[in-house]
Design an enzyme around this catalytic site. Sequence first.
Site, PDB file in Angstrom:
ATOM      1  N   GLU A 105       0.835  -1.206   0.000  1.00 36.30           N
ATOM      2  CA  GLU A 105       0.000   0.000   0.000  1.00 36.30           C
ATOM      3  C   GLU A 105       0.873   1.260   0.000  1.00 36.30           C
ATOM      4  O   GLU A 105       0.569   2.236  -0.700  1.00 36.30           O
ATOM      5  CB  GLU A 105      -0.960  -0.022   1.202  1.00 36.30           C
ATOM      6  CG  GLU A 105      -2.036  -1.103   1.035  1.00 36.30           C
ATOM      7  CD  GLU A 105      -2.864  -1.337   2.288  1.00 36.30           C
ATOM      8  OE1 GLU A 105      -2.265  -1.545   3.358  1.00 36.30           O
ATOM      9  OE2 GLU A 105      -4.102  -1.319   2.195  1.00 36.30           O
ATOM     10  N   GLU A 125      -3.528  -9.771   3.191  1.00 35.80           N
ATOM     11  CA  GLU A 125      -4.383  -9.539   4.366  1.00 35.80           C
ATOM     12  C   GLU A 125      -5.462 -10.605   4.514  1.00 35.80           C
ATOM     13  O   GLU A 125      -5.786 -11.027   5.627  1.00 35.80           O
ATOM     14  CB  GLU A 125      -5.041  -8.151   4.277  1.00 35.80           C
ATOM     15  CG  GLU A 125      -4.126  -6.982   4.604  1.00 35.80           C
ATOM     16  CD  GLU A 125      -3.265  -6.527   3.431  1.00 35.80           C
ATOM     17  OE1 GLU A 125      -3.174  -7.256   2.418  1.00 35.80           O
ATOM     18  OE2 GLU A 125      -2.664  -5.440   3.539  1.00 35.80           O
TER      19      GLU A 125
END
Length: 702
Positions: A105, A125
């Site tokens: 990210e 994730e």
Amino acid sequence: MNSPVSLAKQGDVAVISVDNPPVNALSQAVRAGLISCLLSAEQDDAIKAIVIHCHGRTFIAGADISEFGKPPLTPHLPEVLAKIDACAKPVVAALHGNVLGGGFEVALSCHYRLAVKGTKLGLPEVTLGLIPGAGGTQLLPRIAGVERALTMITSGKPALAESLVDCGVIDQLLEKSSTDDLLTQVISYAQELIKQNKGVRPTSQLDVGKTSYALDTFVKWRTKLSKKARGQQAPQCCIDSIENATLLPFKEGMLKERAMFVTCRDSSQSRAMRHAFFAERKAAKLPTPSADNPDLPALNIDAVAIIGAGTMGGGIAMCFAKAGISVKLLEMSEENLARGIKAIRERYNQALKRGLMTETQLENCMALIQGTCDYQDLTDVDLVVEAAFETMAVKQQIFSKLDEVCKADVILASNTSYLDINEIAKATNRANKVLGMHFFSPANIMKLLEVVRADATDEQTIKTVMALGKKIGKITVAVNVCYGFVGNRMYACYGREANLLLLEGASPEQIDNAMHKWGMAMGPLAVNDMSGIDIAYKARQENPNLPDDPAYFQAANLMVEAGRLGQKTGAGFYQYDKETGRRIADEKVLAIFHEQANSLNIRQRDDITDEEIQNRLIFALINEGANILSEGIATRASDIDVIWLNGYGFPRHLGGPMCYADEVGLDKVVATIKEYQQQLGDQYWQPAPLLLELISQNKKLI
Ligand code: 3H9
């Protein structure tokens, strides 16, 4: 305190460096350091471009998972990313190693991304029961398109930088080099940007291409994942959030993503999956002080021998060859050997067809496997894994022969699933070098390896085999000797209840459906049919301590005695369609069980519920796990979970039987066990003393 993030200048380029070993995780100090260095660089008029890079073997591998579950600390990651995105000067990410989760990210919010070839990028994730929580679901579709984002985010699987150039994630690939070289190359790239007057490229301002997905894309993905990731909430949240990227302005999409991330983070599913992550890493560590002793290094294992070229032996040989270790495969006859080697090639061919290996890799692996029928060829190997018939007499004979021919410091391992390694070791004059290496079938695919320490096994032998397990890509767990070790001893209790329920009137499909619905990858009877009912049958015949109970595994015994060994004979607890191999319910087995129940005076009931099936099987498992733990057969409760998650299809989002027991509440588990004790007698149903002790101390298993 020194910050793990530092700022340096190279002419008009600012270099922000993260140094937070082992994996540069985004701890609070890293997040705060990134913001402060970014602000300094932004405010410095002499600086025209900024590079973010990491020391050590990897770029940022994600948020610090150990911080989840604790009170959140500011600044939060989305705040860091918003600052990078909005930075008035171009920010370039210098990527190497693993660029995962929050690390990816960070990279996606940079304006340019350069990566060394072989860098792995991804958003794992979902494997922790989470969704990306700092913009992954909003940033990736804006850069790479919706389909690519759905694939990467819902699978959690990383992709190689080489495959992410076309979709715009990587602006430039760099040759493999040292981290210093990487930095030099990225600084030159930044200087070139300055020279060409190329400015910022905020990802937040990109449009999600309307053409990059079809109208029914999200519906199709939801249906697909409701089957593939049955029972899990995070994959569906990932899809919802990616869809939001196509519907909402960036800021709104980010807020919704954050809200979903927090819900997932606080869920029992994510707690269980994070537990699994750390449990797997802990399992690889030996609890003994010698584990860290540099004077007792793990030995090099460059050549191994496998005794037996059957399904198990062949699969084990494949594991070693895949890791580049040469293998001598020993069989009794040339004919068996040829059959075994042919089967190995066929299995590699399947991997080739599925794109899991290249033709060159296949041939390299095959070249590493040499067949022999002569024990004298094993004189120079470093390790032998015996995978022959599961009888003590056969194993002792083999070990005695190996002791005679192999070199002095060879390690001798048995792949036995049940038998006493201490007894096997007695056939040698080097009991300190003997242990169990219990692979799971199919050995080339299943991740689990139980490393069984016998009474005399020395520390260096254990340490060597644990390290070797990691090298061949297995999740290794050290256990001690008992009949069936950890996994199969517990499985016997789980299977025992399934077998008793068959005599009590439940059908195979009712039991399998109940367990599948509960979350197991497959029901116990379908598994038994797949692996062959005769295998555990033969093992029971070698078990000196079978319970005094004519109903014990009697349903399975009856199948074997009727020639119904499972899929391989076309029938077991089910029938199998000759053409398609499809599983079909078979009335005949119900009649067999009915008759047996009558002769054993077992009352058949038609009120058996799914809940009863689920509780009896799972609570039997938990109770035995607790006994195994207090006997010291397993070192940690979390090791038991690792075994069940990786060897027996236990649902990861429930964390393993021990984690699940804590989640249900040990008092509730014990209360139910006591109910069964009342109803079914105490031969099998007595609460494990450890559970009672933990309840009295208000403690948990994990
Ligand atoms: C996330 O990023 C959420 C965001 O979207 C939003 C946030 C708001 N944290 O595996 P190894 C430890 S979620 C803490 O043996 P390898 C690990 O426990 C995160 N610790 O090395 C071990 O410690 P120890 C998304 C971590 O070379 C040591 O590092 N990221 C973390 O075989 C070495 O680990 C992931 O899910 C972490 N993130 O493999 C990536 N990562 O030595 C998770 C590792 O005390 N990590 N540790 O036992 C991995 O997949 C592997 O560790 C990696 C290296 C491939 C990086």
